[in-house]
Scaffold this motif. Structure first.
Motif, PDB file in Angstrom:
ATOM      1  N   LEU A  11       0.838  -1.208   0.000  1.00  0.00           N
ATOM      2  CA  LEU A  11       0.000   0.000   0.000  1.00  0.00           C
ATOM      3  C   LEU A  11       0.871   1.255   0.000  1.00  0.00           C
ATOM      4  N   LEU A  12       1.992   1.219   0.720  1.00  0.00           N
ATOM      5  CA  LEU A  12       2.871   2.400   0.752  1.00  0.00           C
ATOM      6  C   LEU A  12       3.548   2.622  -0.607  1.00  0.00           C
ATOM      7  N   TYR A  13       4.016   1.552  -1.236  1.00  0.00           N
ATOM      8  CA  TYR A  13       4.614   1.725  -2.566  1.00  0.00           C
ATOM      9  C   TYR A  13       3.569   2.279  -3.543  1.00  0.00           C
ATOM     10  N   ALA A  14       2.345   1.749  -3.443  1.00  0.00           N
ATOM     11  CA  ALA A  14       1.288   2.221  -4.353  1.00  0.00           C
ATOM     12  C   ALA A  14       0.949   3.691  -4.072  1.00  0.00           C
ATOM     13  N   GLN A  57       1.062   9.358  -6.154  1.00  0.00           N
ATOM     14  CA  GLN A  57       1.460  10.762  -6.053  1.00  0.00           C
ATOM     15  C   GLN A  57       2.415  11.141  -7.186  1.00  0.00           C
ATOM     16  N   LEU A  58       3.331  10.228  -7.515  1.00  0.00           N
ATOM     17  CA  LEU A  58       4.311  10.486  -8.580  1.00  0.00           C
ATOM     18  C   LEU A  58       3.622  10.593  -9.942  1.00  0.00           C
ATOM     19  N   VAL A  59       2.646   9.729 -10.177  1.00  0.00           N
ATOM     20  CA  VAL A  59       1.920   9.790 -11.454  1.00  0.00           C
ATOM     21  C   VAL A  59       1.154  11.101 -11.536  1.00  0.00           C
ATOM     22  N   HIS A  60       0.512  11.471 -10.437  1.00  0.00           N
ATOM     23  CA  HIS A  60      -0.292  12.691 -10.439  1.00  0.00           C
ATOM     24  C   HIS A  60       0.560  13.946 -10.642  1.00  0.00           C
ATOM     25  N   VAL A 118      -2.439  -6.974  -5.847  1.00  0.00           N
ATOM     26  CA  VAL A 118      -1.366  -5.995  -6.061  1.00  0.00           C
ATOM     27  C   VAL A 118      -1.560  -5.326  -7.427  1.00  0.00           C
ATOM     28  N   LEU A 119      -1.952  -6.102  -8.415  1.00  0.00           N
ATOM     29  CA  LEU A 119      -2.169  -5.525  -9.755  1.00  0.00           C
ATOM     30  C   LEU A 119      -3.304  -4.499  -9.716  1.00  0.00           C
ATOM     31  N   ARG A 120      -4.414  -4.871  -9.096  1.00  0.00           N
ATOM     32  CA  ARG A 120      -5.577  -3.954  -9.072  1.00  0.00           C
ATOM     33  C   ARG A 120      -5.238  -2.659  -8.329  1.00  0.00           C
ATOM     34  N   THR A 121      -4.573  -2.813  -7.181  1.00  0.00           N
ATOM     35  CA  THR A 121      -4.211  -1.630  -6.385  1.00  0.00           C
ATOM     36  C   THR A 121      -3.346  -0.676  -7.212  1.00  0.00           C
ATOM     37  N   ASN A 170      -3.500   5.202 -12.695  1.00  0.00           N
ATOM     38  CA  ASN A 170      -4.498   6.044 -13.368  1.00  0.00           C
ATOM     39  C   ASN A 170      -4.354   6.058 -14.897  1.00  0.00           C
ATOM     40  N   GLY A 171      -4.069   4.908 -15.471  1.00  0.00           N
ATOM     41  CA  GLY A 171      -3.990   4.807 -16.939  1.00  0.00           C
ATOM     42  C   GLY A 171      -2.605   5.019 -17.523  1.00  0.00           C
TER      43      GLY A 171
END
Ligand code: TYD
Length: 209
Positions: free
Chosen positions: A69-72, A77-80, A117-120, A126-127
């Motif tokens: 969860l922390l890595y995700a 945040q990085l993607v955003h 893990v994949l779904r999270t 976000n695409g």
């Protein structure tokens, strides 16, 4: 709208990802692309704070679910903040580790449910799935030997069996997503490793121009 090109480098600790990333950046810039390079976990103020928690050896009790969860969270945040806007602006983005590290380390290494893990992570990115991913493949014994053991972070301190599952995981991912992932043997001179990377991504980049 996404117009750029997104490359990720993956593989075990000590496989030489950082060196290859620098070369790839230089080449892409020579071809006239605006580039953005970043790394995970981290790359934003929130992500860097999360990175501190994830890698600090004092949190040895952290369970794989918390880790995932922390890595995700750092990734979202990085993607955003960085990756999404750069790709939308037509830049070439090169990231040192991304979604496949979570699949290899948390699902295969940490033995969490793969689909969870994949779904999270699909939600977190976000695409913005990479266009091209390179796995620098190396025997974990060699990778860890290239590191100074006294400086090992919390992930590097995990058992050899864990790191062997991570390697198998990366190779399984390449079989599962063959249109996106290419495995590169990393136990070769830096120049040869880079030649294999460029041979596979150069044509796609030049076609963008
Ligand atoms: P880092 O020092 O960046 O490793 P490296 O220099 O080898 O890339 O530390 C990142 C560590 O976090 C590394 O051991 C791999 C691990 N990791 C995961 O377990 N899951 C993830 O999703 C990511 C991005 C990294």
């Amino acid at each position: 709208m996404r117009k750029g090109y997104f490359i990720t480098l993956e593989g075990p600790d000590g496989a030489g990802k950082t060196t290859q990333l620098q070369r790839l950046l230089t080449f892409a810039q020579q071809y006239g692309f605006e580039t953005v390079n970043t790394r995970e976990p981290g790359g934003t103020p929130v992500g860097d704070a999360v990175r501190g928690i994830l890698l600090d050896p004092q949190y040895g009790e952290m369970i794989p679910l918390t880790e995932a969860l922390l890595y995700a969270a750092s990734r979202a945040q990085l993607v955003h903040e960085v990756i999404g806007p750069a790709l939308d602006a037509g830049k070439v983005v090169i990231c040192d580790r991304f979604i496949d590290s979570s699949l290899a380390y948390q699902a295969y290494g940490g033995e969490l449910d793969f689909d969870f893990v994949l779904r999270t992570n699909v939600a977190a990115i976000n695409g913005y799935m990479p266009d091209q991913t390179f796995i620098l493949d190396l025997n974990p014994k060699e990778g860890l030997a290239r590191r100074d053991a006294s400086l090992a972070d919390r992930m590097e301190q995990k058992s050899l069996a864990f790191h062997q599952r991570v390697r198998e995981g990366f190779l399984a991912l390449a079989t599962r997503f063959p249109e996106r992932i290419i495995v590169i043997a990393a136990n070769r001179p830096v120049e040869d490793v880079f030649a294999s990377i460029w041979e596979n991504v150069g044509p796609a980049l030049t076609a963008l121009r």
